[in-house]
Design a protein around this motif. Structure first.
Motif, PDB file in Angstrom:
ATOM      1  N   GLU A 164      22.730  39.069  37.874  1.00 28.49           N
ATOM      2  CA  GLU A 164      23.771  38.124  37.460  1.00 28.49           C
ATOM      3  C   GLU A 164      24.583  38.693  36.290  1.00 28.49           C
ATOM      4  OE1 GLU A 164      24.304  33.392  36.423  1.00 28.49           O
ATOM      5  OE2 GLU A 164      22.318  34.287  36.193  1.00 28.49           O
ATOM      6  N   PHE A 165      23.919  39.306  35.333  1.00 33.64           N
ATOM      7  CA  PHE A 165      24.590  39.936  34.199  1.00 33.64           C
ATOM      8  C   PHE A 165      25.588  40.991  34.678  1.00 33.64           C
ATOM      9  CE2 PHE A 165      24.722  43.647  31.411  1.00 33.64           C
ATOM     10  CZ  PHE A 165      25.100  43.104  30.192  1.00 33.64           C
ATOM     11  N   ILE A 166      25.147  41.866  35.579  1.00 30.93           N
ATOM     12  CA  ILE A 166      26.017  42.944  36.050  1.00 30.93           C
ATOM     13  C   ILE A 166      27.244  42.386  36.754  1.00 30.93           C
ATOM     14  CG2 ILE A 166      26.199  44.893  37.654  1.00 30.93           C
ATOM     15  CD1 ILE A 166      23.225  45.519  36.949  1.00 30.93           C
ATOM     16  N   ILE A 167      27.071  41.429  37.656  1.00 29.51           N
ATOM     17  CA  ILE A 167      28.236  40.911  38.381  1.00 29.51           C
ATOM     18  C   ILE A 167      29.154  40.126  37.448  1.00 29.51           C
ATOM     19  CG2 ILE A 167      27.236  38.772  39.297  1.00 29.51           C
ATOM     20  CD1 ILE A 167      29.636  41.179  41.129  1.00 29.51           C
ATOM     21  N   ASP A 168      28.605  39.387  36.487  1.00 25.71           N
ATOM     22  CA  ASP A 168      29.444  38.656  35.533  1.00 25.71           C
ATOM     23  C   ASP A 168      30.292  39.626  34.713  1.00 25.71           C
ATOM     24  OD1 ASP A 168      28.506  36.222  36.414  1.00 25.71           O
ATOM     25  OD2 ASP A 168      27.193  35.876  34.690  1.00 25.71           O
ATOM     26  N   TYR A 169      29.690  40.700  34.220  1.00 27.62           N
ATOM     27  CA  TYR A 169      30.439  41.680  33.437  1.00 27.62           C
ATOM     28  C   TYR A 169      31.420  42.450  34.312  1.00 27.62           C
ATOM     29  CZ  TYR A 169      28.820  41.327  28.676  1.00 27.62           C
ATOM     30  OH  TYR A 169      28.627  40.893  27.389  1.00 27.62           O
ATOM     31  N   LEU A 170      31.015  42.780  35.517  1.00 30.18           N
ATOM     32  CA  LEU A 170      31.892  43.500  36.438  1.00 30.18           C
ATOM     33  C   LEU A 170      33.173  42.699  36.685  1.00 30.18           C
ATOM     34  CD1 LEU A 170      30.783  45.297  39.635  1.00 30.18           C
ATOM     35  CD2 LEU A 170      32.711  43.769  39.699  1.00 30.18           C
ATOM     36  N   LYS A 171      33.030  41.393  36.906  1.00 32.80           N
ATOM     37  CA  LYS A 171      34.188  40.538  37.209  1.00 32.80           C
ATOM     38  C   LYS A 171      35.182  40.472  36.054  1.00 32.80           C
ATOM     39  CE  LYS A 171      34.711  37.866  40.186  1.00 32.80           C
ATOM     40  NZ  LYS A 171      35.610  37.875  41.329  1.00 32.80           N
ATOM     41  N   THR A 172      34.726  40.704  34.825  1.00 34.34           N
ATOM     42  CA  THR A 172      35.616  40.557  33.675  1.00 34.34           C
ATOM     43  C   THR A 172      35.946  41.872  32.970  1.00 34.34           C
ATOM     44  OG1 THR A 172      33.723  40.091  32.253  1.00 34.34           O
ATOM     45  CG2 THR A 172      34.870  38.196  33.195  1.00 34.34           C
ATOM     46  N   GLU A 173      35.076  42.859  33.055  1.00 32.76           N
ATOM     47  CA  GLU A 173      35.247  44.075  32.267  1.00 32.76           C
ATOM     48  C   GLU A 173      35.639  45.314  33.081  1.00 32.76           C
ATOM     49  OE1 GLU A 173      34.902  44.112  28.818  1.00 32.76           O
ATOM     50  OE2 GLU A 173      34.786  41.947  29.092  1.00 32.76           O
ATOM     51  N   ALA A 174      35.385  45.326  34.362  1.00 33.91           N
ATOM     52  CA  ALA A 174      35.686  46.515  35.162  1.00 33.91           C
ATOM     53  C   ALA A 174      37.177  46.545  35.520  1.00 33.91           C
ATOM     54  CB  ALA A 174      34.840  46.539  36.426  1.00 33.91           C
ATOM     55  N   PRO A 175      37.822  47.696  35.370  1.00 33.97           N
ATOM     56  CA  PRO A 175      39.259  47.787  35.631  1.00 33.97           C
ATOM     57  C   PRO A 175      39.594  47.892  37.124  1.00 33.97           C
ATOM     58  CG  PRO A 175      38.446  49.875  34.781  1.00 33.97           C
ATOM     59  CD  PRO A 175      37.285  48.929  34.797  1.00 33.97           C
ATOM     60  N   PHE A 176      39.630  46.729  37.763  1.00 32.89           N
ATOM     61  CA  PHE A 176      40.070  46.601  39.157  1.00 32.89           C
ATOM     62  C   PHE A 176      41.244  45.630  39.187  1.00 32.89           C
ATOM     63  CE2 PHE A 176      35.576  47.685  39.879  1.00 32.89           C
ATOM     64  CZ  PHE A 176      35.703  48.679  40.831  1.00 32.89           C
ATOM     65  N   TRP A 177      42.155  45.859  40.123  1.00 35.73           N
ATOM     66  CA  TRP A 177      43.274  44.947  40.332  1.00 35.73           C
ATOM     67  C   TRP A 177      43.292  44.569  41.793  1.00 35.73           C
ATOM     68  CZ3 TRP A 177      43.096  49.163  37.272  1.00 35.73           C
ATOM     69  CH2 TRP A 177      43.287  48.933  35.908  1.00 35.73           C
ATOM     70  N   LYS A 178      43.465  43.267  42.043  1.00 31.71           N
ATOM     71  CA  LYS A 178      43.423  42.751  43.412  1.00 31.71           C
ATOM     72  C   LYS A 178      44.779  42.173  43.798  1.00 31.71           C
ATOM     73  CE  LYS A 178      38.640  41.268  42.779  1.00 31.71           C
ATOM     74  NZ  LYS A 178      37.761  40.100  42.720  1.00 31.71           N
ATOM     75  N   LYS A 179      45.232  42.560  44.977  1.00 35.17           N
ATOM     76  CA  LYS A 179      46.483  42.032  45.516  1.00 35.17           C
ATOM     77  C   LYS A 179      46.193  41.462  46.897  1.00 35.17           C
ATOM     78  CE  LYS A 179      49.643  45.036  46.402  1.00 35.17           C
ATOM     79  NZ  LYS A 179      50.782  45.978  46.390  1.00 35.17           N
ATOM     80  N   GLU A 180      46.590  40.205  47.103  1.00 35.70           N
ATOM     81  CA  GLU A 180      46.380  39.536  48.388  1.00 35.70           C
ATOM     82  C   GLU A 180      47.673  39.512  49.196  1.00 35.70           C
ATOM     83  OE1 GLU A 180      43.034  36.249  47.077  1.00 35.70           O
ATOM     84  OE2 GLU A 180      45.157  35.688  46.979  1.00 35.70           O
ATOM     85  N   GLN A 181      47.515  39.666  50.503  1.00 31.51           N
ATOM     86  CA  GLN A 181      48.632  39.494  51.427  1.00 31.51           C
ATOM     87  C   GLN A 181      48.501  38.095  52.028  1.00 31.51           C
ATOM     88  OE1 GLN A 181      51.146  41.542  51.819  1.00 31.51           O
ATOM     89  NE2 GLN A 181      50.238  43.134  50.531  1.00 31.51           N
ATOM     90  N   THR A 182      49.503  37.256  51.763  1.00 32.84           N
ATOM     91  CA  THR A 182      49.506  35.874  52.243  1.00 32.84           C
ATOM     92  C   THR A 182      50.743  35.654  53.113  1.00 32.84           C
ATOM     93  OG1 THR A 182      50.819  34.930  50.451  1.00 32.84           O
ATOM     94  CG2 THR A 182      48.446  35.196  50.032  1.00 32.84           C
ATOM     95  N   PRO A 183      50.843  34.516  53.810  1.00 33.58           N
ATOM     96  CA  PRO A 183      52.047  34.232  54.609  1.00 33.58           C
ATOM     97  C   PRO A 183      53.335  34.235  53.771  1.00 33.58           C
ATOM     98  CG  PRO A 183      50.292  32.750  55.242  1.00 33.58           C
ATOM     99  CD  PRO A 183      49.807  33.506  54.017  1.00 33.58           C
ATOM    100  N   ASP A 184      53.221  33.975  52.467  1.00 39.12           N
ATOM    101  CA  ASP A 184      54.386  33.977  51.580  1.00 39.12           C
ATOM    102  C   ASP A 184      54.633  35.334  50.928  1.00 39.12           C
ATOM    103  OD1 ASP A 184      54.900  31.276  52.076  1.00 39.12           O
ATOM    104  OD2 ASP A 184      53.542  30.644  50.453  1.00 39.12           O
ATOM    105  N   GLY A 185      53.874  36.351  51.316  1.00 36.74           N
ATOM    106  CA  GLY A 185      54.036  37.687  50.746  1.00 36.74           C
ATOM    107  C   GLY A 185      52.841  38.092  49.894  1.00 36.74           C
ATOM    108  N   ALA A 186      52.993  39.232  49.228  1.00 39.44           N
ATOM    109  CA  ALA A 186      51.911  39.771  48.394  1.00 39.44           C
ATOM    110  C   ALA A 186      51.886  39.058  47.047  1.00 39.44           C
ATOM    111  CB  ALA A 186      52.109  41.260  48.193  1.00 39.44           C
ATOM    112  N   ARG A 187      50.674  38.890  46.511  1.00 37.88           N
ATOM    113  CA  ARG A 187      50.515  38.312  45.172  1.00 37.88           C
ATOM    114  C   ARG A 187      49.301  38.931  44.505  1.00 37.88           C
ATOM    115  NH1 ARG A 187      48.321  32.187  46.571  1.00 37.88           N
ATOM    116  NH2 ARG A 187      46.243  32.833  47.251  1.00 37.88           N
ATOM    117  N   TRP A 188      49.418  39.168  43.197  1.00 37.80           N
ATOM    118  CA  TRP A 188      48.305  39.693  42.419  1.00 37.80           C
ATOM    119  C   TRP A 188      47.349  38.550  42.093  1.00 37.80           C
ATOM    120  CZ3 TRP A 188      47.498  44.694  42.156  1.00 37.80           C
ATOM    121  CH2 TRP A 188      48.573  45.543  42.350  1.00 37.80           C
ATOM    122  N   VAL A 189      46.071  38.827  42.099  1.00 37.81           N
ATOM    123  CA  VAL A 189      45.050  37.822  41.805  1.00 37.81           C
ATOM    124  C   VAL A 189      44.757  37.855  40.313  1.00 37.81           C
ATOM    125  CG1 VAL A 189      42.689  37.074  42.271  1.00 37.81           C
ATOM    126  CG2 VAL A 189      44.063  38.086  44.112  1.00 37.81           C
TER     127      VAL A 189
END
Length: 162
Positions: free
Chosen positions: A117-142
């Motif tokens: 749980e510690f690793i995933i909690d820190y990963l979600k907030t501290e690891a440098p990843f960027w997520k972009k979703e493709q939706t019917p209205d176009g691309a959007r950053w998460v």
């Protein structure tokens, strides 16, 4: 680092992973392991009220792996772990695709659950990843979620083995 945490591995990759094979590698015939806890994150087909056709994950090579290794090393300091593994995928991923694996082995379940749980909690907030979703209205950053920050905040206290 804890002398117990002999297996530490961090991978950032485009290809999928085999959960069973990775857990077998983590255990590696270690008779002291009494618990293995895993977390697998997957791409959802719906987020914030919109259909998601694809999620693309970007990262900074080198920096991302170092950040993940730091998180794993911290978990190994806080709990008497036998091993810890983090695999995070990057690139375009369809709904239901596996994104991330966090797997932790220890003598007892309490330490394994807490460290995972510690690793995933820190990963979600501290690891440098960027997520972009493709939706019917176009691309959007998460955007980051406040619930992820709240989950991480509980770890600011010293851990059980600190």
């Amino acid at each position: 680092m804890s002398a117990l945490c002999k297996f530490r591995e961090v991978r950032v990759q485009q290809g999928d992973f085999d959960l069973s094979a990775e857990v077998a590698r983590l255990r590696a015939g270690d008779p002291k392991v009494g618990a293995v806890v895993t977390f697998v994150g997957a791409v959802r087909d719906l987020n914030d009220g919109a259909e998601v056709a694809e999620m693309e994950l970007e990262h900074y090579p080198g920096m991302t792996e170092a950040a993940l290794q730091k998180i794993v090393d911290e978990a190994c300091l806080r709990w008497p772990l036998a091993g810890a593994l983090v695999i995070h995928r990057v690139g375009p991923l369809p709904p239901m695709a596996q994104i991330v694996l966090v797997a932790v082995s220890a003598a007892h379940r309490g330490e394994a659950f807490a460290a995972c749980e510690f690793i995933i909690d820190y990963l979600k907030t501290e690891a440098p990843f960027w997520k972009k979703e493709q939706t019917p209205d176009g691309a959007r950053w998460v955007d980051a979620r406040s619930s992820d920050d709240a989950a991480m905040a509980k770890w600011s206290r010293p851990g059980p083995a600190a």
